[in-house]
Design an enzyme around this catalytic site. Structure first.
Site, mmCIF file in Angstrom:
data_model
loop_
_atom_site.group_PDB
_atom_site.id
_atom_site.type_symbol
_atom_site.label_atom_id
_atom_site.label_comp_id
_atom_site.label_asym_id
_atom_site.label_seq_id
_atom_site.Cartn_x
_atom_site.Cartn_y
_atom_site.Cartn_z
ATOM 1 C CG ASP A 196 -8.452 2.485 4.978
ATOM 2 O OD1 ASP A 196 -7.460 2.677 5.696
ATOM 3 O OD2 ASP A 196 -9.419 3.258 4.923
ATOM 4 C CG ASP B 274 -10.245 2.571 9.199
ATOM 5 O OD1 ASP B 274 -9.061 2.922 9.142
ATOM 6 O OD2 ASP B 274 -11.125 2.953 8.392
ATOM 7 N NE ARG C 172 -2.928 2.851 2.799
ATOM 8 C CZ ARG C 172 -3.933 3.202 3.582
ATOM 9 N NH1 ARG C 172 -4.655 2.285 4.165
ATOM 10 N NH2 ARG C 172 -4.227 4.465 3.763
ATOM 11 N NE ARG D 50 -8.325 5.525 1.097
ATOM 12 C CZ ARG D 50 -7.923 6.112 2.219
ATOM 13 N NH1 ARG D 50 -7.997 5.503 3.362
ATOM 14 N NH2 ARG D 50 -7.456 7.330 2.180
HETATM 15 N N1 ROI Z 1 -15.641 5.071 0.752
HETATM 16 C C1 ROI Z 1 -16.162 3.843 0.822
HETATM 17 N N2 ROI Z 1 -17.310 3.583 0.180
HETATM 18 N N3 ROI Z 1 -15.559 2.857 1.524
HETATM 19 C C2 ROI Z 1 -14.396 3.082 2.195
HETATM 20 O O1 ROI Z 1 -13.873 2.147 2.847
HETATM 21 C C3 ROI Z 1 -13.825 4.361 2.159
HETATM 22 N N4 ROI Z 1 -12.678 4.646 2.810
HETATM 23 C C4 ROI Z 1 -12.142 5.852 2.811
HETATM 24 C C5 ROI Z 1 -12.770 6.984 2.057
HETATM 25 C C6 ROI Z 1 -11.766 7.512 1.069
HETATM 26 C C7 ROI Z 1 -13.174 8.063 3.043
HETATM 27 N N5 ROI Z 1 -13.957 6.597 1.337
HETATM 28 C C8 ROI Z 1 -14.489 5.355 1.412
HETATM 29 O O2 ROI Z 1 -11.054 6.078 3.493
#
Ligand code: ROI
Length: 187
Positions: A117, A119, A104, A114
């Site tokens: 990701d 979280d 990444r 990305r």
């Molecule tokens: N939008 C969607 N639909 N899903 C995500 O996981 C996601 N993650 C992000 C941002 C860019 C805010 N938008 C996203 O980090």
């Protein structure tokens, strides 16, 4: 290797120190680049291998419209439940290592696309406001691509502020989400 990094930290603790208590953590997973489905599957395999941890649930995968700049591919999102003895910052380090495993690159663009990701949405009933980590995740309360998968694996959940997940869902339309058939996650 994320597991190795964390394992080292765990071993570095004094041998007499009692193990941390197990806590239930919910993780949000997202990807919109480089084969998103496979990104999520691979990330889950790595999460499953974290030391002192047990993956106890994974939601369906969902296709979602991008939140943020619209000129990017749709995302695949999911939520996982992890029981762990890692501390929040140990877990954060491990997740960031897993994000980097497949190369990444953190893009300059805020809210840009990305590859992977990961979280920390919730960490037990803790509220954390550290430089590197805010828990509960500060955007989770109104994001359909977090709340609906979370509800699949933790329908009765109550947040640290006392609100119930089902109350948040009532204010969060299921729009722009497409639930995919159950995923096979194997190493
Ligand atoms: N939008 C969607 N639909 N899903 C995500 O996981 C996601 N993650 C992000 C941002 C860019 C805010 N938008 C996203 O980090």
């Amino acid at each position: 290797n994320a597991a190795a990094v964390v394992a080292t930290n765990v071993v570095d603790r004094a041998p007499t120190a009692p193990p941390n208590k197990m806590e239930r953590v919910y993780l949000g997973l997202g990807s919109n680049l480089a084969e998103p489905l496979q990104q999520l599957r691979d990330a889950l395999v790595s999460i499953e291998r974290l030391p002192g941890s047990q993956l106890t649930g994974v939601s369906s995968f969902y296709i979602s419209d991008p939140l943020g700049p619209p000129d990017q591919p749709r995302y695949v999102n999911a939520v996982a439940a992890l029981d762990t003895r890692l501390t929040p910052l140990e877990l954060l380090d491990a997740l960031q290592a897993i994000e980097l495993e497949q190369g990444r690159v953190r893009k300059d663009q805020r809210w840009g696309p990305r590859t992977r990701d990961l979280d920390i949405l919730l960490f037990g009933q803790r509220r954390l406001a550290e430089e590197r980590l805010t828990v509960p995740h500060y955007h989770m309360h109104a994001r359909a691509f977090v709340l609906y998968p979370l509800a699949e694996i933790a329908g009765e959940l109550q947040l640290p502020d006392g609100r119930y997940l089902r109350e948040l869902l009532a204010d969060c339309p299921f729009e722009d989400l497409e639930r995919l058939p159950a995923q096979q996650v194997t190493p």
